[in-house]
Enzyme design. Structure first.
Site, PDB file in Angstrom:
ATOM      1  CE  LYS A   1     -10.330  -6.204  -4.656  1.00  0.00           C
ATOM      2  NZ  LYS A   1      -9.209  -7.011  -5.134  1.00  0.00           N
TER       3      LYS A   1
ATOM      4  CD  GLU B   1      -1.574   3.582   4.050  1.00  0.00           C
ATOM      5  OE1 GLU B   1      -1.033   4.425   3.299  1.00  0.00           O
ATOM      6  OE2 GLU B   1      -1.249   2.387   4.101  1.00  0.00           O
TER       7      GLU B   1
ATOM      8  CB  CYS C   1       2.072   3.786   1.107  1.00  0.00           C
ATOM      9  SG  CYS C   1       2.209   2.969   2.674  1.00  0.00           S
TER      10      CYS C   1
ATOM     11  CD  GLU D   1       2.297   6.319  -4.350  1.00  0.00           C
ATOM     12  OE1 GLU D   1       1.132   6.234  -4.743  1.00  0.00           O
ATOM     13  OE2 GLU D   1       2.689   5.899  -3.247  1.00  0.00           O
TER      14      GLU D   1
END
Ligand code: TXE
Length: 487
Positions: A173, A248, A282, A379
């Protein structure tokens, strides 16, 4: 306006519905995308199940699977310029980065191509007479791979490569925020000659398409990259059919600079750590933890470098920082930076949206020493660096670990002993010493804590896409002995 299709069971199709994709550099619609809904997801998973159990794919030798992956790698390399252009158009990531990253993605496929026929079982020195016992590594089943918009081809390669090497089939996806490069990549999968249903690529919205995929009873393993709250939802969905997961997720990675470091080199690495890809990474080194005695010197170096960054259209090869991927992302960053300044953080540079159209945000440094600022904890996924300082190594370690995340970290020092001590004490899946943001297909990648679990890259990643079958073979000719005694 360009138009893209999804790839299900070896065929290209329009999808149940359509949605528009926005060019982040202009804020305008540039392409029409297929929106996969429950029925599309169901067909894709069923096609993958069928391809896993019957037809050409399970009949291929591991070496032949590897050859298909090599072919795919060559096609990615040959089409890197086109894929890079699409990624830059759809996500705003600068062409300088997409071009080099996609060329390297081909090497990820090569790495896993080479691994396909090296996934071995074992013969066990079993503690029983007249018995041969061995293990086989079998494909885990249908894999659902869900990726976010940043580095989609790369994040898909670290899932597709090991899954196919292990003999799995897969439904990928793509993110609804910039699916063009992965939908185009589907054409290369087709051209490489994978049997139909082995790789299916679609896109759609998380709550509908993502949920349907992660709850589907045909899915055996979910490989997810994205935000922690989505990950929690994915894990809840996986409980429906007890699928295994590898996650992750994000990070708030510390970038620790000791006074004895080469400050010029550390400042360059810090620029790479937080301003490359406009901080939408990330592993972004978003918390600078600098020894107090060199803080002012280091910040002035960094400020000069941040203010010299060329901000511009992502297609200009001179551009160093382009727009953020979405308006939503830019608005979020604006809010958190404003709240941090309100809480007492000092703006060293930046702190506002860029001029003109597009979702630009200026490279920003916030001195958060002694302040409880949201930018230190959240974040941001943007070009915003929060600065903290320390006086002792213990303080540096405490600050580095003062987050529920644990993906990456950087340590800058000339002391070998200190470097080793920091490696042992930092809670993170990656420690970069005197460097930052280096990746390789050979090196495992993944996090501790809220940054997820499981590793991508390296040998072990391919094993995560297998399960072990143990085979017991009795070699004695005599009849089976006393049935009421377990042997
Ligand atoms: O991720 P999401 P987004 C962090 C980063 C970023 C935040 C949100 O902080 O600001 O996450 O980013 C699909 N079931 N990272 O919005 O929402 C969704 O469609 C199944 C860290 O991009 O997690 C997309 O394909 N799937 C990071 C994918 O999950 C669902 C990378 C990621 O979307 C779903 C990206 C659901 N219920 C963001 N809801 C990193 N590690 O690089 C959404 N999705």
């Amino acid at each position: 306006m360009q138009s893209f299709e999804q790839y299900v069971d070896g065929a290209f199709e329009a999808g149940s519905a359509r949605f528009d994709s926005i060019d982040p550099a202009t804020g305008k619609v540039w392409a029409s995308m297929p929106e996969a809904r429950e029925a599309d997801v169901d067909r894709a998973v069923k096609a993958a199940e069928q391809a896993l159990r019957t037809g050409a794919w399970p009949a291929l030798t591991a070496t032949a699977r590897g050859k298909l992956l090599y072919k795919l790698a060559d096609l990615v390399q040959a089409n890197a310029a086109k894929l890079a252009e699409l990624e830059t158009r759809d996500t705003g990531k600068i062409i300088r980065e997409t071009a080099s990253q996609i060329a390297y993605v081909a090497d990820y496929y090569r790495y896993y191509a080479g691994l396909a026929d090296k996934i071995e079982g074992a013969t066990l020195p079993i503690d029983k007479a007249d018995m041969e016992v061995w293990t086989r590594r079998e494909p885990i089943g249908v894999v659902a791979a869900i990726v976010p918009w940043n580095s989609q081809l790369f994040l898909a390669a670290v899932k597709i490569g090991p899954a196919l090497a292990a003999g799995c089939t897969i439904v990928v996806k793509a993110s609804e925020d910039g699916p063009a490069p992965l939908l185009e990549f589907a054409r290369l999968v087709h051209e490489a000659g994978f049997p139909k249903g082995v790789v299916n690529i679609l896109t759609g919205f998380g709550p509908r398409c993502g949920s349907a995929l992660t709850k589907h009873p045909g899915v055996a393993h979910i490989a997810f990259t994205g935000g922690p709250s989505t990950a929690a939802q994915v894990v809840r969905n996986s409980a429906e059919n007890l699928a295994s997961t590898s996650l992750e997720l994000g990070g708030k990675s510390p970038f620790v600079v000791f006074a004895d470091a080469d400050l010029e080199s550390a400042a360059n690495a810090q620029v790479a750590g937080i301003f490359a890809a406009a901080g939408q990474s990330c592993v972004a080194g978003s918390r600078l933890i600098v020894e107090a005695s060199v803080k002012e010197r280091f910040l002035s170096l960094l400020k000069a470098k941040a203010e010299a960054i060329r901000i511009g259209t992502p297609f200009d090869v001179a551009t160093e920082v382009g727009p953020l991927c979405t308006r939503r992302q830019r608005d979020h960053i604006e809010k958190v930076v404003a709240a941090s300044v309100d809480a007492g953080a000092t703006l060293v540079t930046g702190g506002r949206a860029g001029d003109g159209e597009g979702f630009y945000y200026l490279p920003t440094i916030l001195d958060c020493d002694g302040v409880k600022a949201a930018s230190v904890e959240t974040e941001l996924f943007g070009p915003v660096l929060s600065v903290l300082s320390f006086n002792t190594e213990d303080e540096a370690v405490a600050l580095a670990n003062a987050t529920p995340y644990g993906l990456a970290s950087g340590v800058f020092t000339r002391s070998l002993g200190r470097a080793h001590r920091m490696v042992r004490r930092i809670r993170a899946g990656i420690v970069w010493i005197n460097t930052y943001r280096a990746v390789s297909p050979i090196a495992p990648f993944g996090g501790y804590g809220q940054s997820g679990h499981g590793r991508e890259g390296g040998l072990a990643a391919a094993l995560d896409y297998t399960r072990t079958k143990t085979v017991w073979l009795r070699t004695a000719d005599e009849p089976f002995p006393d049935p009421f005694v377990m042997r």
